[in-house]
Design an enzyme around this catalytic site. Structure first.
Site, PDB file in Angstrom:
ATOM      1  N   ARG A  46     -42.961 -66.718 -44.711  1.00 43.23           N
ATOM      2  CA  ARG A  46     -41.647 -67.089 -45.248  1.00 43.23           C
ATOM      3  C   ARG A  46     -41.388 -68.584 -45.149  1.00 43.23           C
ATOM      4  O   ARG A  46     -40.752 -69.167 -46.020  1.00 43.23           O
ATOM      5  CB  ARG A  46     -40.557 -66.289 -44.532  1.00 43.23           C
ATOM      6  CG  ARG A  46     -40.550 -64.834 -44.966  1.00 43.23           C
ATOM      7  CD  ARG A  46     -39.624 -63.939 -44.147  1.00 43.23           C
ATOM      8  NE  ARG A  46     -38.390 -64.535 -43.728  1.00 43.23           N
ATOM      9  CZ  ARG A  46     -37.183 -63.988 -43.868  1.00 43.23           C
ATOM     10  NH1 ARG A  46     -37.070 -62.818 -44.451  1.00 43.23           N
ATOM     11  NH2 ARG A  46     -36.120 -64.585 -43.420  1.00 43.23           N
ATOM     12  N   SER A  47     -41.905 -69.227 -44.113  1.00 44.35           N
ATOM     13  CA  SER A  47     -41.778 -70.685 -44.014  1.00 44.35           C
ATOM     14  C   SER A  47     -42.492 -71.338 -45.194  1.00 44.35           C
ATOM     15  O   SER A  47     -42.022 -72.337 -45.738  1.00 44.35           O
ATOM     16  CB  SER A  47     -42.373 -71.194 -42.701  1.00 44.35           C
ATOM     17  OG  SER A  47     -41.688 -70.656 -41.596  1.00 44.35           O
ATOM     18  N   ARG A  57     -38.195 -78.654 -55.865  1.00 44.49           N
ATOM     19  CA  ARG A  57     -37.098 -79.626 -55.966  1.00 44.49           C
ATOM     20  C   ARG A  57     -37.633 -81.061 -55.979  1.00 44.49           C
ATOM     21  O   ARG A  57     -37.114 -81.906 -56.701  1.00 44.49           O
ATOM     22  CB  ARG A  57     -36.114 -79.451 -54.815  1.00 44.49           C
ATOM     23  CG  ARG A  57     -35.219 -78.256 -54.972  1.00 44.49           C
ATOM     24  CD  ARG A  57     -34.224 -78.469 -56.112  1.00 44.49           C
ATOM     25  NE  ARG A  57     -33.342 -77.346 -56.197  1.00 44.49           N
ATOM     26  CZ  ARG A  57     -33.320 -76.489 -57.207  1.00 44.49           C
ATOM     27  NH1 ARG A  57     -34.141 -76.638 -58.234  1.00 44.49           N
ATOM     28  NH2 ARG A  57     -32.490 -75.481 -57.211  1.00 44.49           N
ATOM     29  N   HIS A  60     -38.650 -81.696 -59.378  1.00 42.96           N
ATOM     30  CA  HIS A  60     -37.480 -81.934 -60.225  1.00 42.96           C
ATOM     31  C   HIS A  60     -36.989 -83.374 -60.086  1.00 42.96           C
ATOM     32  O   HIS A  60     -36.441 -83.937 -61.036  1.00 42.96           O
ATOM     33  CB  HIS A  60     -36.341 -80.975 -59.876  1.00 42.96           C
ATOM     34  CG  HIS A  60     -36.613 -79.566 -60.299  1.00 42.96           C
ATOM     35  ND1 HIS A  60     -36.080 -78.488 -59.630  1.00 42.96           N
ATOM     36  CD2 HIS A  60     -37.369 -79.043 -61.299  1.00 42.96           C
ATOM     37  CE1 HIS A  60     -36.492 -77.371 -60.217  1.00 42.96           C
ATOM     38  NE2 HIS A  60     -37.274 -77.690 -61.234  1.00 42.96           N
ATOM     39  N   SER A  86     -43.596 -75.150 -40.029  1.00 44.60           N
ATOM     40  CA  SER A  86     -44.116 -74.111 -39.136  1.00 44.60           C
ATOM     41  C   SER A  86     -43.192 -73.976 -37.942  1.00 44.60           C
ATOM     42  O   SER A  86     -43.051 -74.924 -37.162  1.00 44.60           O
ATOM     43  CB  SER A  86     -45.526 -74.472 -38.655  1.00 44.60           C
ATOM     44  OG  SER A  86     -45.970 -73.583 -37.640  1.00 44.60           O
ATOM     45  N   GLY A  87     -42.579 -72.821 -37.801  1.00 45.05           N
ATOM     46  CA  GLY A  87     -41.674 -72.610 -36.677  1.00 45.05           C
ATOM     47  C   GLY A  87     -42.349 -72.869 -35.345  1.00 45.05           C
ATOM     48  O   GLY A  87     -41.911 -73.703 -34.557  1.00 45.05           O
ATOM     49  N   SER A  88     -43.448 -72.203 -35.103  1.00 40.87           N
ATOM     50  CA  SER A  88     -44.145 -72.339 -33.823  1.00 40.87           C
ATOM     51  C   SER A  88     -44.877 -73.660 -33.700  1.00 40.87           C
ATOM     52  O   SER A  88     -45.088 -74.167 -32.598  1.00 40.87           O
ATOM     53  CB  SER A  88     -45.152 -71.201 -33.652  1.00 40.87           C
ATOM     54  OG  SER A  88     -46.214 -71.336 -34.592  1.00 40.87           O
ATOM     55  N   GLY A  89     -45.321 -74.199 -34.835  1.00 43.65           N
ATOM     56  CA  GLY A  89     -46.165 -75.383 -34.795  1.00 43.65           C
ATOM     57  C   GLY A  89     -47.577 -75.048 -34.349  1.00 43.65           C
ATOM     58  O   GLY A  89     -48.383 -75.931 -34.076  1.00 43.65           O
ATOM     59  N   GLU A  90     -47.878 -73.759 -34.312  1.00 46.65           N
ATOM     60  CA  GLU A  90     -49.189 -73.291 -33.839  1.00 46.65           C
ATOM     61  C   GLU A  90     -49.884 -72.407 -34.870  1.00 46.65           C
ATOM     62  O   GLU A  90     -50.865 -71.742 -34.540  1.00 46.65           O
ATOM     63  CB  GLU A  90     -49.042 -72.516 -32.529  1.00 46.65           C
ATOM     64  CG  GLU A  90     -48.452 -73.300 -31.375  1.00 46.65           C
ATOM     65  CD  GLU A  90     -49.333 -74.466 -30.910  1.00 46.65           C
ATOM     66  OE1 GLU A  90     -50.561 -74.474 -31.199  1.00 46.65           O
ATOM     67  OE2 GLU A  90     -48.792 -75.381 -30.275  1.00 46.65           O
ATOM     68  N   THR A  91     -49.408 -72.387 -36.101  1.00 44.39           N
ATOM     69  CA  THR A  91     -49.989 -71.540 -37.129  1.00 44.39           C
ATOM     70  C   THR A  91     -51.446 -71.943 -37.347  1.00 44.39           C
ATOM     71  O   THR A  91     -51.739 -73.070 -37.735  1.00 44.39           O
ATOM     72  CB  THR A  91     -49.188 -71.644 -38.437  1.00 44.39           C
ATOM     73  OG1 THR A  91     -47.803 -71.408 -38.143  1.00 44.39           O
ATOM     74  CG2 THR A  91     -49.674 -70.647 -39.471  1.00 44.39           C
ATOM     75  N   SER A 149     -35.975 -65.774 -38.917  1.00 44.14           N
ATOM     76  CA  SER A 149     -34.975 -65.957 -39.985  1.00 44.14           C
ATOM     77  C   SER A 149     -34.150 -67.229 -39.841  1.00 44.14           C
ATOM     78  O   SER A 149     -33.967 -67.962 -40.816  1.00 44.14           O
ATOM     79  CB  SER A 149     -34.038 -64.753 -40.059  1.00 44.14           C
ATOM     80  OG  SER A 149     -34.735 -63.627 -40.532  1.00 44.14           O
ATOM     81  N   GLU A 152     -36.243 -70.262 -40.790  1.00 41.80           N
ATOM     82  CA  GLU A 152     -36.531 -70.317 -42.228  1.00 41.80           C
ATOM     83  C   GLU A 152     -35.297 -70.733 -43.027  1.00 41.80           C
ATOM     84  O   GLU A 152     -35.393 -71.523 -43.969  1.00 41.80           O
ATOM     85  CB  GLU A 152     -37.047 -68.958 -42.700  1.00 41.80           C
ATOM     86  CG  GLU A 152     -38.388 -68.609 -42.077  1.00 41.80           C
ATOM     87  CD  GLU A 152     -38.553 -67.137 -41.748  1.00 41.80           C
ATOM     88  OE1 GLU A 152     -37.645 -66.328 -42.050  1.00 41.80           O
ATOM     89  OE2 GLU A 152     -39.597 -66.802 -41.166  1.00 41.80           O
ATOM     90  N   ASP A 160     -33.067 -79.035 -48.658  1.00 48.76           N
ATOM     91  CA  ASP A 160     -32.062 -79.354 -49.676  1.00 48.76           C
ATOM     92  C   ASP A 160     -31.265 -80.605 -49.293  1.00 48.76           C
ATOM     93  O   ASP A 160     -30.878 -81.396 -50.154  1.00 48.76           O
ATOM     94  CB  ASP A 160     -31.119 -78.171 -49.907  1.00 48.76           C
ATOM     95  CG  ASP A 160     -31.712 -77.124 -50.830  1.00 48.76           C
ATOM     96  OD1 ASP A 160     -32.738 -77.410 -51.490  1.00 48.76           O
ATOM     97  OD2 ASP A 160     -31.146 -76.019 -50.903  1.00 48.76           O
TER      98      ASP A 160
END
Length: 185
Positions: A46-47, A57, A60, A86-91, A149, A152, A160
């Site tokens: 989802r990230s 964007r 655009h 990356s939320g964890s920064g460990e993906t 959630s 993300e 934005d």
């Protein structure tokens, strides 16, 4: 019409999270995007979807932008910016991208929960976003939401925000940006 208590709680969480964003980190990332030859975005799950929305964007706005992994993505070079969400920064799939970008002398930006994560440590620019790790979200006081959630959602809103800053710098309106919108739909 009755109130939506869960929606209200989510919006409250997002307001609290927005107030925790470091303005200096955000400005540093906005500057790096402005100065980059090309911008490459990456993320997983989802990230990754939030980063793809950001890439759209940026396109655009007229920037030269690519989503890592797409068949039409060019090669990264010295004057470019790789931006990883990356939320964890460990993906595990994203760490080698940051390492490769460094070996090519490109700049690396990270949007993450943890500045001290592997990706955060490899990044030239880090914007720390508030939230809870996927395995703790919904179980801690920081969020009622499941998994990643909150991260993300704030990631999309932060992206934005960067777009609005770039629009102001270039004195672009949404109407002007529409000229770059897909027209084969």
């Amino acid at each position: 019409m009755p109130k939506q208590p869960n929606l209200t709680l989510i919006v409250d969480e997002l307001n609290q999270a927005a107030n925790q964003i470091d303005e200096q980190q955000l400005e540093q990332l906005t500057d790096a995007i402005s100065k980059a030859g090309r911008v490459f975005v990456a993320g997983a799950g989802r990230s990754g979807l939030m980063m793809r929305a950001f890439a759209m964007r940026l396109m655009h706005l007229g920037l030269d932008v690519y989503v890592v992994g797409e068949t039409v993505t060019r090669s990264l070079s010295k004057d470019d910016l790789l931006l990883i969400g990356s939320g964890s920064g460990e993906t595990k799939s994203l760490i080698p991208m940051a390492e490769k970008a460094h070996s090519l002398e490109a700049k690396v930006g990270a949007l993450t929960l943890s500045e001290t994560s592997t990706i955060g440590g490899l990044a030239d620019i880090v914007v720390r976003l508030p939230g809870a790790p996927k395995d703790q979200a919904g179980d801690t006081a920081s969020t009622i939401q499941p998994m990643g959630s909150l991260f993300e959602q704030i990631l999309l809103l932060l992206c934005d925000t960067i777009i609005l800053r770039l629009m102001a710098r270039e004195e672009l309106s949404g109407k002007a940006m529409y000229g770059n919108h897909a027209n084969l739909e």
